[in-house]
Design an enzyme around this catalytic site. Structure first.
Site, mmCIF file in Angstrom:
data_model
loop_
_atom_site.group_PDB
_atom_site.id
_atom_site.type_symbol
_atom_site.label_atom_id
_atom_site.label_comp_id
_atom_site.label_asym_id
_atom_site.label_seq_id
_atom_site.Cartn_x
_atom_site.Cartn_y
_atom_site.Cartn_z
ATOM 1 N N HIS A 63 -70.705 -24.194 3.498
ATOM 2 C CA HIS A 63 -71.029 -23.908 4.834
ATOM 3 C C HIS A 63 -71.063 -22.467 5.404
ATOM 4 O O HIS A 63 -70.039 -21.530 4.888
ATOM 5 C CB HIS A 63 -70.012 -24.813 6.080
ATOM 6 C CG HIS A 63 -70.386 -26.290 5.717
ATOM 7 N ND1 HIS A 63 -69.492 -27.061 6.427
ATOM 8 C CD2 HIS A 63 -71.501 -26.701 5.373
ATOM 9 C CE1 HIS A 63 -70.097 -28.271 5.953
ATOM 10 N NE2 HIS A 63 -71.238 -28.062 5.630
ATOM 11 N N ASP A 65 -69.816 -20.682 7.604
ATOM 12 C CA ASP A 65 -68.698 -19.831 8.360
ATOM 13 C C ASP A 65 -67.516 -19.555 7.044
ATOM 14 O O ASP A 65 -66.637 -18.927 7.256
ATOM 15 C CB ASP A 65 -68.072 -20.634 9.423
ATOM 16 C CG ASP A 65 -67.391 -22.044 8.985
ATOM 17 O OD1 ASP A 65 -68.549 -22.641 8.293
ATOM 18 O OD2 ASP A 65 -66.393 -22.534 9.335
ATOM 19 N N ASP A 210 -61.947 -26.544 4.621
ATOM 20 C CA ASP A 210 -62.320 -27.627 5.573
ATOM 21 C C ASP A 210 -62.157 -29.007 4.763
ATOM 22 O O ASP A 210 -62.746 -29.368 3.940
ATOM 23 C CB ASP A 210 -63.606 -27.729 6.277
ATOM 24 C CG ASP A 210 -63.830 -26.193 6.832
ATOM 25 O OD1 ASP A 210 -62.855 -25.492 7.003
ATOM 26 O OD2 ASP A 210 -64.928 -25.921 7.320
#
Length: 313
Positions: A63, A65, A210
């Site tokens: 992802h 970020d 995450d």
């Protein structure tokens, strides 16, 4: 031997004026390890003085970020005339995407960049006295977390006991400490077990990236000295956490308890909270068994020294 963690970026998917996207720098005896590289990571590294001597970059998932800082970081390294190879570790099935990101500007780095795919249980990197292992996480992308685990250290050498047994000061001390028996002038044999204590544990750091709460995080290593866990949301958005494959601060604390972690860092804070993390801390502290200071929401640039469990060196 110093083991220092610098929180380069602590934000969730959307950066704020106070928090940059995810990145954690670990320095161990002069070696630099970087975990994720959100956009602007190279500037954050300059700002917080970590330096660019990174030998290994560990990517949890692709992802933006967590990876958009890679092209800029590589370009900065190039401008600094880097020659040493950089190894980038990434989840299985993402090598092609990561390679495209490395070459996104159309110019390949002038130094070697090696991409290594890893999965649950793989040793991503083995050094002389520690290794970095990948473990399974539960996110809405191919993802892993990483555990830095030091080897056991030699037991303490009892010099007084050795002298009482007649071992002369000198090379025989070193041999005993290395596990070799020695023979004295009178023919007596002294075994290492007589003068060396039990092996002492090294240090460990677990970084989830995450993820929803998972058993694999608990099993990544026994009693980590520091668990850096996704805590994107507080209790008010627990359903949102589940829907987006993230964790709440309370869930992170529950994992920390079950893993017997010594300290818990709550990471990847959603921009919804606009710097207000009191609820994150309060909810985690209701659960986490450690001292109140042992659970914290790191600020960008915050650095932490990880001591040996026995207080030794």
């Amino acid at each position: 031997m110093p083991l220092r963690v610098t929180f380069v970026g602590t934000a969730g998917a959307i950066p704020t004026t106070e928090r940059n996207p995810s990145s954690v720098f670990v320095a161990r005896e002069g070696e630099g390890l970087l975990f994720d590289a959100g956009e602007g990571t190279q500037r954050q590294m300059m700002r917080f003085g970590t330096g660019f001597s990174v030998s290994q970059l560990f990517v949890t998932h692709l992802h933006g970020d967590h990876v958009l800082g890679i092209p800029g970081l590589l370009q900065t390294m190039d401008f600094n005339d880097r020659e040493d190879a950089l190894a980038i570790h990434t989840p299985h099935g993402t090598r092609r995407q990561l390679k495209s990101l490395v070459n996104a500007l159309g110019n390949r780095p002038t130094f070697p960049v090696r991409i290594n795919e890893v999965g649950d249980g793989d040793v991503a990197y083995r050094a002389d006295e520690y290794e970095v292992r990948a473990f399974e996480t539960d996110h809405d992308a191919r993802s892993v977390g990483y555990a830095l685990v030091e080897d056991e250290r030699k037991g303490r050498f009892d010099r007084e006991r050795a002298e009482d047994l007649g071992v002369p000061v000198g090379p025989k001390f070193s041999k005993l400490h290395e596990g070799e028996a020695v023979e004295l002038e009178d023919g007596t044999v002294v075994d290492p077990e007589q003068v060396v204590g039990e092996p002492r544990p090294g240090r460990s750091i677990v970084y989830t990236g995450d993820t929803r709460p998972t058993a694999a995080t608990i099993e990544a290593t026994a009693e980590p000295d520091l668990l850096i866990h996704d805590a994107t949301f507080a209790d008010d958005r627990a359903e949102r956490a589940a829907d987006t494959a993230h964790s709440t601060a309370r869930q992170a604390a529950e994992i920390a308890n079950r893993a017997s972690a010594k300290r818990l860092a709550l990471m990847h804070i959603s921009s919804r909270y606009a710097g207000q993390t009191d609820d994150h801390l309060a909810q985690a502290r209701e659960v986490f068994a450690g001292d109140g200071e042992d659970v914290f929401v790191p600020e960008d640039g915050q650095a932490l020294e990880i001591p040996y469990p026995d207080g030794g060196a």
